[in-house]
Write an enzyme that holds these catalytic residues in place. Structure first.
Site, PDB file in Angstrom:
ATOM      1  N   CYS A   1       5.288  -6.143   1.507  1.00 16.93           N
ATOM      2  CA  CYS A   1       5.679  -4.730   1.508  1.00 16.93           C
ATOM      3  C   CYS A   1       5.038  -4.000   2.700  1.00 16.93           C
ATOM      4  CB  CYS A   1       5.332  -4.084   0.170  1.00 16.93           C
ATOM      5  SG  CYS A   1       6.242  -2.555  -0.162  1.00 16.93           S
ATOM      6  N   TYR A   2       4.026  -3.152   2.485  1.00 16.46           N
ATOM      7  CA  TYR A   2       3.356  -2.482   3.606  1.00 16.46           C
ATOM      8  C   TYR A   2       2.814  -3.502   4.599  1.00 16.46           C
ATOM      9  CZ  TYR A   2      -0.006   0.459   6.135  1.00 16.46           C
ATOM     10  OH  TYR A   2      -0.708   1.122   7.111  1.00 16.46           O
TER      11      TYR A   2
ATOM     12  N   ASP B   1     -20.695 -11.333 -19.646  1.00 17.03           N
ATOM     13  CA  ASP B   1     -20.980 -11.354 -18.215  1.00 17.03           C
ATOM     14  C   ASP B   1     -22.452 -11.615 -17.921  1.00 17.03           C
ATOM     15  OD1 ASP B   1     -18.338 -10.626 -18.179  1.00 17.03           O
ATOM     16  OD2 ASP B   1     -18.737  -8.502 -17.831  1.00 17.03           O
TER      17      ASP B   1
ATOM     18  N   GLU C   1       3.926 -11.150  -6.297  1.00 20.09           N
ATOM     19  CA  GLU C   1       2.773 -11.331  -7.177  1.00 20.09           C
ATOM     20  C   GLU C   1       2.995 -10.826  -8.594  1.00 20.09           C
ATOM     21  OE1 GLU C   1       1.891  -7.424  -4.886  1.00 20.09           O
ATOM     22  OE2 GLU C   1       3.103  -9.242  -4.681  1.00 20.09           O
TER      23      GLU C   1
ATOM     24  N   HIS D   1       7.571  -7.685  -3.958  1.00 21.26           N
ATOM     25  CA  HIS D   1       6.252  -8.076  -4.474  1.00 21.26           C
ATOM     26  C   HIS D   1       6.356  -9.397  -5.243  1.00 21.26           C
ATOM     27  CE1 HIS D   1       3.900  -4.467  -3.472  1.00 21.26           C
ATOM     28  NE2 HIS D   1       5.060  -3.837  -3.604  1.00 21.26           N
TER      29      HIS D   1
ATOM     30  N   LYS E   1     -12.461 -12.002 -15.486  1.00 18.10           N
ATOM     31  CA  LYS E   1     -13.081 -12.210 -16.798  1.00 18.10           C
ATOM     32  C   LYS E   1     -12.766 -13.577 -17.400  1.00 18.10           C
ATOM     33  CE  LYS E   1     -15.529 -10.225 -20.112  1.00 18.10           C
ATOM     34  NZ  LYS E   1     -16.735  -9.419 -19.905  1.00 18.10           N
TER      35      LYS E   1
ATOM     36  N   GLY F   1       0.823  -1.204   0.000  1.00 13.46           N
ATOM     37  CA  GLY F   1       0.000   0.000   0.000  1.00 13.46           C
ATOM     38  C   GLY F   1       0.859   1.256   0.000  1.00 13.46           C
TER      39      GLY F   1
END
Length: 509
Positions: free
Chosen positions: A79-80, A224, A168, A166, A365, A52
């Protein structure tokens, strides 16, 4: 499942993507909300605290509910999130003497659990201006880098881990392995989440929510709403009535396409309402994109209320809200800032009489398409490019008029025709035209013209959270430009948008 608490990182959605790709279910919630707002914690196997933009030592920095620390669940702070762990357990976080952004190499001091199988060193992606200056009590260093003496920490007894980088993002090549080590080796979760299992659970949930009530569905003909409608139909059958509304800002031929594909499935339970003029009257003279979205959202629900009055015992409305819509529309201090309000989640009036059924609201999606395939939806629907809830209204920049909509529809048809002819349609995330709120000088037939500009937006993406402009062959772009200028009256210039997301969004409004 794995619970992800969002503290505002632009990468939070990628954490969810990596976990879902490992066939484990996860959900994202604002990190500073009470734990009761997360729903049942019974099946939660572990908690991830995201990165963040805040600093933990700031007065109004977002913190998780105190109960999070006392549940005995494994925790991974990124991280944060790592800095929250450090401060919570008596460590110290300070502003770094040298901020660290971009690629770095960490040296692994202890490969146990989190770094199992990674070797002695690995490249990672750093993005921080603060760093850990003092280890919290009970923790040890498990990795360091040149600029980060505590690149990763752990308390193996309490199963709490923190990483300054990070894992990810794709720039951390072994990041997926790190996340999977946490999910499987630390949390003990299993790779059991599939579309088949999701369908079974969602059908049960829909039946519990709806009971014997009747439901109407906002059928748009896109991926959708189509998947949402068929899934709800499988759950409650004839209790569902689908309503397709011509809101005046549809793609060319959409009314006919919906009738052809869905009338055989829903039969008399598909009601088609032509409310185009009603919407366009409300949009007259409105150029602000947020107002357009709100107007269409409110009018959309008003039409449904009108139709519901003609039916009996209608209590629920189905919407094809997706997870990125929900995430991007959440705004709290610290966690992800609102990019734009979405038609599905940001335009609903407070006095709406119908309760929402949103069977796709925790799916991305590509997961929706996988779900659609599993329940037998025709490929001509599933392979369609995403289309925004507010329709062409947010691709007509400036005032929305019949004339400008007609110009845009004709240009849009040409874009799709040429993309399909080049064999590119299913390789792209989206390809569409935008009509700009300005005119330019041109020369056609030795005469001066002052006509509209069409922008082409063609992007590649995996989930719409990030996107890159597509490197379309020049000859394909050339054919589009030539055909639009020659075949669409009122256009004398075509431009190509070469912006990435972020910083730009895919849609222009």
């Amino acid at each position: 499942m794995i619970l992800i608490l969002d503290f505002g990182s632009q990468y939070t959605q990628l954490i969810a993507r990596r976990i879902r790709e490992a066939k484990v279910y996860c959900e994202i919630y604002p990190g500073n909300k009470p734990i009761e707002s997360f729903g049942s914690m019974e099946n939660v196997k572990g908690i991830i605290l995201s990165g963040g933009p805040s600093s933990v030592y700031e007065k109004n920095a977002p913190w998780p509910d105190e109960k999070v620390w006392n549940m005995g669940l494994p925790i991974l702070g990124i991280c944060y999130g790592m800095q929250l762990i450090a401060e919570q357990y008596g460590g110290k976080v300070k502003r770094s003497a040298h901020r660290e952004y971009g690629l770095a190499e960490i040296l692994i001091d202890n490969p146990d659990r989190l770094f199992a199988g990674l070797g002695k060193k690995t490249p990672v992606w750093m993005s921080h201006g603060d760093s850990l200056a003092k280890l919290p009590k009970g923790f040890v260093r498990i990795a360091h880098s040149k600029n980060s003496p505590y690149a990763a920490i752990s308390d193996l007894k309490r199963n709490i881990f923190g990483v300054q980088f990070h894992p990810e993002v794709k720039h951390t090549p072994r990041g997926r392995a790190i996340i999977e080590n946490f999910v499987f080796k630390v949390c003990g979760d299993k790779a059991s989440w599939t579309m088949h299992s999701f369908i079974d659970e969602e059908i049960k949930r829909i039946r519990r929510q709806v009971g014997s009530s009747k439901v109407i569905c906002a059928m748009s003909g896109g991926v959708d709403s189509s998947v949402a409608a068929i899934l709800v139909h499988k759950a409650i059958g004839k209790q569902l009535t689908c309503i397709f509304v011509n809101n005046g800002v549809l793609r060319a031929g959409e009314w006919e396409r919906v009738k052809k594909v869905f009338r055989p499935i829903f039969k008399k339970s598909l009601i088609m309402v032509d409310a185009g003029r009603r919407f366009l009257e409300k949009l007259a003279g409105v150029s602000d994109p947020e107002r357009k979205r709100k107007i269409i959202g409110h009018e959309f629900i008003a039409v449904f209320d009108d139709e519901a009055k003609k039916l009996t015992n209608i209590d629920f409305l189905v919407q094809g809200t997706l997870y990125p819509d929900v995430i991007e529309s959440v705004s709290v201090k610290g966690p992800s800032a609102v990019i734009k309000s979405h038609h599905n989640v940001g335009g609903l009036p407070e006095n709406m009489k119908l309760k929402l059924v949103e069977p796709l609201k925790f799916l991305f999606k590509d997961e929706v398409r996988a779900l659609g395939k599993e329940i037998g939806i025709p490929s001509e629907i599933l392979t369609r490019h995403p289309f925004p809830g507010p329709g062409l209204a947010i691709r007509v920049l400036g005032d929305v008029t019949e004339e400008r909509l007609e110009i845009l529809r004709k240009a849009d048809v040409i874009v799709e025709q040429e993309i399909r002819a080049a064999g590119l349609y299913e390789k792209l995330w989206q390809a569409f035209a935008v009509i700009l709120p300005c005119k330019t000088v041109g020369v056609m037939g030795d005469c001066r013209t002052y006509e509209n500009v069409i922008a082409l937006r063609i992007v590649e993406s995996g989930d719409a959270m990030t996107a890159d402009w597509a490197k379309i062959p020049y000859e394909v772009l050339g054919r589009m430009s030539s055909r639009i200028i020659n075949e669409v009256r009122g256009v004398n210039r075509v431009v190509y948008d070469i912006s990435q997301k972020p910083p730009a969004t895919i849609e222009w409004e």
